[in-house]
Write an enzyme that holds these catalytic residues in place. Structure first.
Site, PDB file in Angstrom:
ATOM      1  N   ASN A  83       6.752  98.668  27.389  1.00  0.00           N
ATOM      2  CA  ASN A  83       5.548  98.018  26.876  1.00  0.00           C
ATOM      3  C   ASN A  83       5.333  98.499  25.441  1.00  0.00           C
ATOM      4  O   ASN A  83       4.932  99.638  25.222  1.00  0.00           O
ATOM      5  CB  ASN A  83       4.364  98.407  27.781  1.00  0.00           C
ATOM      6  CG  ASN A  83       3.049  97.871  27.265  1.00  0.00           C
ATOM      7  OD1 ASN A  83       3.006  97.065  26.341  1.00  0.00           O
ATOM      8  ND2 ASN A  83       1.958  98.316  27.878  1.00  0.00           N
TER       9      ASN A  83
ATOM     10  N   LYS B 256       3.213  97.508  23.320  1.00  0.00           N
ATOM     11  CA  LYS B 256       1.791  97.465  22.925  1.00  0.00           C
ATOM     12  C   LYS B 256       1.650  96.848  21.529  1.00  0.00           C
ATOM     13  O   LYS B 256       2.417  95.972  21.171  1.00  0.00           O
ATOM     14  CB  LYS B 256       1.194  98.873  23.015  1.00  0.00           C
ATOM     15  CG  LYS B 256       1.463  99.514  24.382  1.00  0.00           C
ATOM     16  CD  LYS B 256       0.716 100.775  24.625  1.00  0.00           C
ATOM     17  CE  LYS B 256       1.046 101.296  26.019  1.00  0.00           C
ATOM     18  NZ  LYS B 256       0.338 102.506  26.387  1.00  0.00           N
TER      19      LYS B 256
ATOM     20  N   HIS C  27      -3.292  95.924  32.468  1.00  0.00           N
ATOM     21  CA  HIS C  27      -3.025  97.242  31.883  1.00  0.00           C
ATOM     22  C   HIS C  27      -4.355  97.971  31.633  1.00  0.00           C
ATOM     23  O   HIS C  27      -5.345  97.344  31.271  1.00  0.00           O
ATOM     24  CB  HIS C  27      -2.237  97.089  30.578  1.00  0.00           C
ATOM     25  CG  HIS C  27      -1.723  98.404  30.090  1.00  0.00           C
ATOM     26  ND1 HIS C  27      -2.525  99.286  29.406  1.00  0.00           N
ATOM     27  CD2 HIS C  27      -0.520  99.001  30.228  1.00  0.00           C
ATOM     28  CE1 HIS C  27      -1.819 100.376  29.135  1.00  0.00           C
ATOM     29  NE2 HIS C  27      -0.600 100.229  29.623  1.00  0.00           N
TER      30      HIS C  27
ATOM     31  N   GLU D 234      -5.415  99.648  29.284  1.00  0.00           N
ATOM     32  CA  GLU D 234      -6.010  99.443  27.941  1.00  0.00           C
ATOM     33  C   GLU D 234      -6.748  98.108  27.883  1.00  0.00           C
ATOM     34  O   GLU D 234      -7.768  97.982  27.208  1.00  0.00           O
ATOM     35  CB  GLU D 234      -4.904  99.530  26.873  1.00  0.00           C
ATOM     36  CG  GLU D 234      -4.452 100.972  26.691  1.00  0.00           C
ATOM     37  CD  GLU D 234      -2.996 101.140  26.305  1.00  0.00           C
ATOM     38  OE1 GLU D 234      -2.374 100.160  25.836  1.00  0.00           O
ATOM     39  OE2 GLU D 234      -2.469 102.255  26.481  1.00  0.00           O
TER      40      GLU D 234
ATOM     41  N   GLU E  92      -0.362 103.235  37.295  1.00  0.00           N
ATOM     42  CA  GLU E  92      -0.451 103.967  36.042  1.00  0.00           C
ATOM     43  C   GLU E  92      -1.757 104.759  35.998  1.00  0.00           C
ATOM     44  O   GLU E  92      -2.799 104.219  35.604  1.00  0.00           O
ATOM     45  CB  GLU E  92      -0.427 102.993  34.859  1.00  0.00           C
ATOM     46  CG  GLU E  92       0.840 102.173  34.779  1.00  0.00           C
ATOM     47  CD  GLU E  92       1.082 101.710  33.345  1.00  0.00           C
ATOM     48  OE1 GLU E  92       2.088 102.119  32.772  1.00  0.00           O
ATOM     49  OE2 GLU E  92       0.256 100.972  32.804  1.00  0.00           O
TER      50      GLU E  92
ATOM     51  N   GLY F  41      -0.077 107.803  27.608  1.00  0.00           N
ATOM     52  CA  GLY F  41      -0.094 108.193  26.204  1.00  0.00           C
ATOM     53  C   GLY F  41      -0.617 109.605  25.977  1.00  0.00           C
ATOM     54  O   GLY F  41      -0.909 109.989  24.850  1.00  0.00           O
TER      55      GLY F  41
ATOM     56  N   SER G  41       3.406 108.380  30.488  1.00  0.00           N
ATOM     57  CA  SER G  41       4.178 109.461  29.863  1.00  0.00           C
ATOM     58  C   SER G  41       5.537 109.709  30.510  1.00  0.00           C
ATOM     59  O   SER G  41       5.964 110.859  30.633  1.00  0.00           O
ATOM     60  CB  SER G  41       3.348 110.747  29.820  1.00  0.00           C
ATOM     61  OG  SER G  41       2.182 110.543  29.031  1.00  0.00           O
TER      62      SER G  41
HETATM   63  P1  PGA Z   1       3.047 105.794  27.924  1.00  0.00           P
HETATM   64  O1  PGA Z   1       2.393 104.386  28.283  1.00  0.00           O
HETATM   65  O2  PGA Z   1       4.456 105.795  28.462  1.00  0.00           O
HETATM   66  O3  PGA Z   1       3.014 105.868  26.424  1.00  0.00           O
HETATM   67  O4  PGA Z   1       2.200 106.837  28.579  1.00  0.00           O
HETATM   68  C1  PGA Z   1       2.617 103.796  29.539  1.00  0.00           C
HETATM   69  C2  PGA Z   1       1.908 102.473  29.605  1.00  0.00           C
HETATM   70  O5  PGA Z   1       0.854 102.323  28.991  1.00  0.00           O
HETATM   71  O6  PGA Z   1       2.390 101.537  30.265  1.00  0.00           O
END
Ligand code: PGA
Length: 249
Positions: free
Chosen positions: A9, A11, A94, A96, A166, A172, A212
């Site tokens: 992803n 983003k 997601h 976010e 997640e 992140g 992560s």
């Molecule tokens: P990340 O993000 O690997 O940077 O923690 C995962 C995601 O948001 O799908």
């Protein structure tokens, strides 16, 4: 056999030139696992990415879409638009999107329906926040996210659905769920599905872990029996790291 998937992803990162170079780098990598590889660049680069990977074993997917088929929704992208450029799979829900764009379970249920009407595949994301986990409520939160967005569906719909657990506190942040925490939750998710749709459906749905995932922890997480791959943010922005994760399956 459940699909094994590693999806990157991207983003809101990378314009056209950087997208082009990352795809060139990705195409140089060798895949030594049976995982399906997906990448989700931003909307403006989807068509380019789709064309650039056409004869390659990489599926280009979208990060989001609107629930309406079309109409007066300034700034939004429909399922039909995605399909019209060859995109078959979309990430929905997601954290976010939930946190910054107020996506509710109710809106996500509508998006899932729209995806199905358009014969699309969906990676449906959900997960608890840190406060939920600290209070020991993680299973209740995840169960309600799944029930609210998916439990109106017929069993057959699950052929089009990939789940992505997640935990918000791991996205992140550099903090990952331990492989045991991931396995425990994935088994719970499968049990939740089985309670409504039966064991066969529950066993057939791929459940990805996200939060992560890095080259140095992917193998251990993916070794767990109910973890069928990963949704990768930060580490998907570098071809070498991303493929190290793909090959960790
Ligand atoms: P990340 O993000 O690997 O940077 O923690 C995962 C995601 O948001 O799908």
């Amino acid at each position: 056999m459940r699909r094994k998937i590693v999806a990157g992803n991207w983003k809101m990162n990378y314009g056209l030139i950087q997208t082009e170079s990352l795809i060139v780098e990705l195409k140089k990598q060798t895949k030594s696992s049976d995982a399906e590889v997906m990448i989700a660049p931003t909307f403006t680069n989807l068509w380019h990415a789709f064309e650039a990977t056409r004869r390659h074993d990489i599926e280009v997917i979208a990060q989001n879409m609107h629930f309406a088929q079309q109409g007066a929704y300034t700034g939004e992208i429909s399922a039909g638009m995605l399909k019209s450029i060859g995109i078959q799979t979309v990430i929905l829900g997601h954290s976010e999107r939930r946190a910054y764009f107020n996506e509710t379970d109710e809106a996500l249920a509508k998006k899932i329906n729209t995806g199905l009407e358009n014969d699309m595949d969906m990676i449906f994301c959900f997960g608890e926040e840190l406060a939920d986990r600290k209070a020991g409520n993680q299973e209740a939160v995840v169960e309600s996210q799944i029930k609210n967005a998916l439990f109106h569906l017929e069993a057959d719909a699950f052929k089009h659905i990939i789940l992505a657990y997640e935990p918000v506190w791991a996205i992140g942040t550099g903090e990952t769920a331990t492989p045991e925490q991931a396995q425990e939750m994935h088994a719970f998710i499968r049990k939740t599905l089985a309670s409504k749709y039966g064991q066969k459906v529950a066993e057939s749905v791929s459940i990805l872990y996200g939060g992560s995932v890095k080259p140095n922890n992917a193998k251990e997480i993916f070794s767990k029996p109910d973890v069928d791959g990963g949704l990768i943010g930060g580490a998907s922005l570098k071809a070498e790291d991303f493929f190290a994760i793909v090959n960790a399956i």
